[in-house]
Design an enzyme around this catalytic site. Structure first.
Site, mmCIF file in Angstrom:
data_model
loop_
_atom_site.group_PDB
_atom_site.id
_atom_site.type_symbol
_atom_site.label_atom_id
_atom_site.label_comp_id
_atom_site.label_asym_id
_atom_site.label_seq_id
_atom_site.Cartn_x
_atom_site.Cartn_y
_atom_site.Cartn_z
ATOM 1 N N CYS A 2 0.805 -1.225 0.000
ATOM 2 C CA CYS A 2 0.000 0.000 0.000
ATOM 3 C C CYS A 2 0.837 1.273 0.000
ATOM 4 C CB CYS A 2 -0.928 0.004 1.197
ATOM 5 S SG CYS A 2 -1.842 -1.542 1.412
ATOM 6 N N HIS B 191 -9.296 2.129 -2.282
ATOM 7 C CA HIS B 191 -7.871 1.886 -2.035
ATOM 8 C C HIS B 191 -7.270 0.916 -3.045
ATOM 9 C CE1 HIS B 191 -4.097 1.033 -0.223
ATOM 10 N NE2 HIS B 191 -4.465 -0.044 0.447
ATOM 11 N N CYS C 74 0.125 2.586 6.252
ATOM 12 C CA CYS C 74 0.478 1.238 6.682
ATOM 13 C C CYS C 74 0.465 0.318 5.464
ATOM 14 C CB CYS C 74 -0.505 0.730 7.727
ATOM 15 S SG CYS C 74 -2.223 0.673 7.154
#
Length: 428
Positions: free
Chosen positions: A92, A384, A414
């Site tokens: 990510c 996302h 994160c």
């Protein structure tokens, strides 16, 4: 030795609307998404035929054929074909990492300008043969004669070998999904379901308000009939969120993570242009904000630390190196992988015990002003697409700082594998 490090400016960024997988972008793929967003950035800043120092672009879930994705996408973007490209991945944090890669090269004078970008689609995941069939096919390829190949093909063959293998969503070291890990974090830090749902609701409300105000008019490029993010639910309520069932811990009766307070599987892409002051000035471009510093950290999640807690470690290192406190920011952009993750992070920084025992600090980092957190919404409402989130956040924060006229913003992301990528943007 004289310090000749250059300032690294964020000129600006663009993205496509993020959407739920298997919807508007189901047949686009990472190459198409990457070309679209790079092309949009080229259009926005007049970069047709321009040679940049680097295009760093990544995707977390990609086909083997996309091994050179950045280079292939930029060759279709309108940039000069003499522009190099590097394909990257850190889950990510990928496109924030790409900004760090490009910024470091600009800072030391290796290049003058570059693009940091990311794309991901879970609509077009690589589906591969299982291990037994792969070994059989490779053995057939090594066999010398047609008869030998036939023997290898048939010996011990089972129709079960034809079952395809899909990408896993579990951490290989623990065999738990990110949601499973975050449930453990929520229980450890005593994060309530109500607090998670409230944060999710606020994310949707903030994003909806930002769209209505026109904030995203120059940041989001319409694509495939979408003008806004497909996850946005302006009419969401606490009652609707409270009615959703647990998505991960379904049996204990204590699960608090749901589809409403967790990010969904997403498709999308985002890109930002970074440059030195001189390069931007020569092209008549203005700098929105400067990338001051960055820090990456990792935690031992295999032996008990929270999988998504690495930003709690990276941020105090970043603050110490820059002589700042946690309260010295006008904006905080904390990636909302899960509402619980954001709340665990904030609670850890407020904990004297955690800051002393885990971070080695004399006092807790303290609280932040909630009014400064994800002021235009974040991943719970936006979506996302893993590798695209960092570039999305950079572009949003840089514009916020430009509008304010001065200030400082903290980015915290994160990632899978127990890592965290953080950065400071500022506008003097």
């Amino acid at each position: 030795m004289e310090n000749t490090q250059k300032r690294v400016g964020v000129v600006g960024g663009v993205r496509v609307p993020f959407c739920r997988n298997n919807t508007a972008y189901a047949d686009v793929g990472n190459f198409g998404l990457s070309v679209k967003v790079l092309g949009a950035l080229v259009e926005r800043y007049g970069l047709h035929g321009v040679e940049l120092g680097e295009v760093a672009l990544g995707a977390v879930i990609k086909h083997a054929a996309d091994w050179n994705l950045a280079r292939e996408a930029l060759l279709s973007s309108g940039l000069a074909p003499t522009t190099p490209g590097i394909t990257t991945a850190r889950a990510c944090g990928t496109s924030l990492d790409n900004a760090i890669i490009v910024a470091n090269k600009i800072a030391v004078g290796q290049i003058e300008a570059g693009i940091a970008a990311g794309s991901d689609t879970t609509s077009d995941v690589p589906i591969v043969y299982g291990r037994r069939l792969r070994k059989r096919l490779l053995a057939m390829n090594r066999a010398r004669t047609p008869l030998d190949k036939l023997k290898v093909a048939l010996h011990g063959f089972s129709l079960r070998e034809l079952k395809p293998a899909f990408p896993g969503v579990a951490e290989p070291r623990t065999n738990k999904s990110m949601g499973d890990h975050c449930e453990l974090m929520a229980k450890e830090w005593h994060i309530s379901r109500e607090a998670q749902d409230q944060l999710a609701l606020e994310s949707h409300r903030k994003l909806a308000a930002a769209y209505e105000s026109g904030f995203f008019d120059d940041l989001v490029v319409p694509f495939r009939g979408l003008k806004r993010d497909g996850f946005l639910r302006p009419d969401s309520t606490l009652e609707k969120l409270a009615a959703l069932k647990p998505a991960f811990d379904k049996r204990s009766g204590k699960g608090t993570l749901t589809a409403g307070n967790s990010t969904g599987l997403s498709d999308g892409s985002a890109a930002v242009l970074l440059a030195s002051d001189d390069w931007a000035a020569r092209r008549g471009l203005t700098i929105q904000a400067y990338l001051r510093d960055a820090e990456v950290a990792a935690v031992d999640f295999v032996h008990g630390e929270g999988l998504l807690m690495a930003p709690t470690v990276a941020v105090p290192r970043l603050l110490a190196r820059n002589g700042l406190s946690l309260q010295d920011f006008d904006y905080y952009e904390i990636h909302e992988a899960f509402a619980a993750q954001v709340l665990c992070t904030l609670r850890a920084w407020e904990s004297a015990e955690y800051c002393r025992n885990r971070l080695g600090l004399d006092a807790p980092l303290g609280s932040i002003d909630p009014a400064k957190l994800n002021v235009h919404g974040s991943s719970l409402a936006v979506g996302h697409p893993f590798a695209a989130t960092g570039a999305r956040i950079i572009a949003t924060l840089a514009k916020l700082l430009e509008q304010k006229g001065s200030g400082r913003g903290l980015i915290s992301i994160c990632t899978a594998g127990g890592m965290g990528v953080t950065a400071i943007l500022e506008r003097p």
